[in-house]
Design an enzyme around this catalytic site. Structure first.
Site, short mmCIF file in Angstrom:
data_model
loop_
_atom_site.label_atom_id
_atom_site.label_comp_id
_atom_site.label_asym_id
_atom_site.label_seq_id
_atom_site.Cartn_x
_atom_site.Cartn_y
_atom_site.Cartn_z
N LYS A 66 -90.36 60.80 -11.95
CA LYS A 66 -89.39 59.57 -11.69
C LYS A 66 -87.90 60.13 -12.05
O LYS A 66 -86.98 59.26 -11.57
CB LYS A 66 -89.85 58.60 -12.67
N ASP A 102 -90.26 48.91 -11.47
CA ASP A 102 -91.06 48.93 -12.61
C ASP A 102 -90.22 47.64 -13.52
O ASP A 102 -91.00 46.61 -13.95
CB ASP A 102 -90.87 49.88 -13.64
#
Ligand code: NDP
Length: 277
Positions: A66, A102
């Site tokens: 990420k 997210d």
């Protein structure tokens, strides 16, 4: 032409993203195949370059990539820039744009249980990648008082310092076993576990009697659906939420970015539950 999209990680066998997204593409009759890409760190740059092919919608990104994908992309959303991590890549005309769904996925999940509690402190357990997104989301939603507790206190302090510019009040950072923990837990309106403790067996960070009965207790772990923390919270009469809604909503937001279409949420939730059963 069948569009290509998928999730990259290393390892990646555990991910239920393929089930959630394929159900959504199939429900809307979109000709796309959602794949699972196991890419070791040394091959990440070459893999990112392959996303520029015209039949590729983009990708989801998970552990451990990420943060590493950030410098390999052409542009970042303000959210991804602030968090310093990307979980969604969108390809348009050969350009790669990084976003982080997210954070918004977490807030959308909280709405299912009344939204971010007003007028109370938030205690965050953990300072890893997911904690960065959750903490940023909470500060963007207007949370005034946030305390981060983490096993490695230096990580908690680094996260607090990075997010301070987005906060209305001070962001506090402590080692996990700090004596201040008891008071913060007694006073908080929201407790969020973003550590991986609870994934396996009966492991817990807090003694059952420490879990705040007055707070909304969220564990972003979705498998098992009820971690020891959530079981303790329920026994003490607290409201609880597990990580499944966050997982599905972050997926839904990514799906919307790739297709421009409203995600079929009911199908995505059903596919997630089936994949976990
Ligand atoms: P990271 O590896 O980046 O962070 C792990 C965190 O857990 C760190 O804070 C680490 O502390 C802590 N931790 C790990 N083991 C222990 C232990 N034995 N005792 C105390 N603390 C510990 O992982 P992520 O942030 O990416 O993921 C964390 C969890 O969140 C996972 O369970 C993952 O499944 C879940 N998740 C859920 C999502 C959803 O959509 N519902 C989305 C993303 C993640 P330290 O820094 O001290 O090592």
């Amino acid at each position: 032409m069948v569009q290509r999209v998928g999730v990259v990680g290393y390892p990646i066998g555990h991910s239920i993203s393929p089930a959630i997204h394929q159900a959504a593409f199939d429900a809307l009759g979109i000709a796309a195949r959602y794949e699972r890409w196991a890419v070791p760190p040394a091959d990440l740059a070459a893999w990112v370059a392959s996303l520029r092919e015209p039949n590729t919608l983009g990708a989801n990104v998970t552990v451990p990539h990420k943060e590493a994908v950030v410098p390999l992309l052409d542009e970042l959303s303000p959210t991804a820039r602030a968090i310093g991590a990307v979980n969604t890549i969108v390809q348009i005309g050969g350009r790669l744009s990084g976003d982080n769904t997210d954070a918004a996925g977490f807030l959308r999940a909280l709405e299912e249980v009344g939204g971010v509690p007003r007028g109370g402190a938030v205690v965050l357990l953990g300072a890893g990648g997911a904690a960065r997104a959750v903490a940023y989301a909470l500060l963007q939603a207007g949370v005034g008082t946030l305390a981060i507790f983490n096993r490695h206190a230096d990580r908690a302090r680094a996260l607090a310092a990075a997010l301070q510019p987005y906060a209305r009040g001070p962001v506090a950072a402590f080692p996990l076993d700090a004596p201040q923990r008891a008071q913060w837990l007694a006073d908080c309106a929201l407790l969020v576990n973003t550590t991986s403790v609870g994934l396996h067996g009966g492991e817990r960070l807090l003694a059952p009697e420490e879990v705040p009965a007055q707070a909304l207790v969220v564990d972003i772990i979705y498998n098992p659906p009820q971690t020891p923390l959530l079981a303790d919270a329920a026994r003490r009469g607290a409201r609880t939420l597990n990580g499944l809604p966050m997982l599905v909503y972050q997926a839904a937001l990514a799906f919307e970015r790739w297709t421009g279409q409203q995600p079929p949420l009911d199908r995505m939730f059903a596919a997630a539950r089936a994949a976990l059963s």
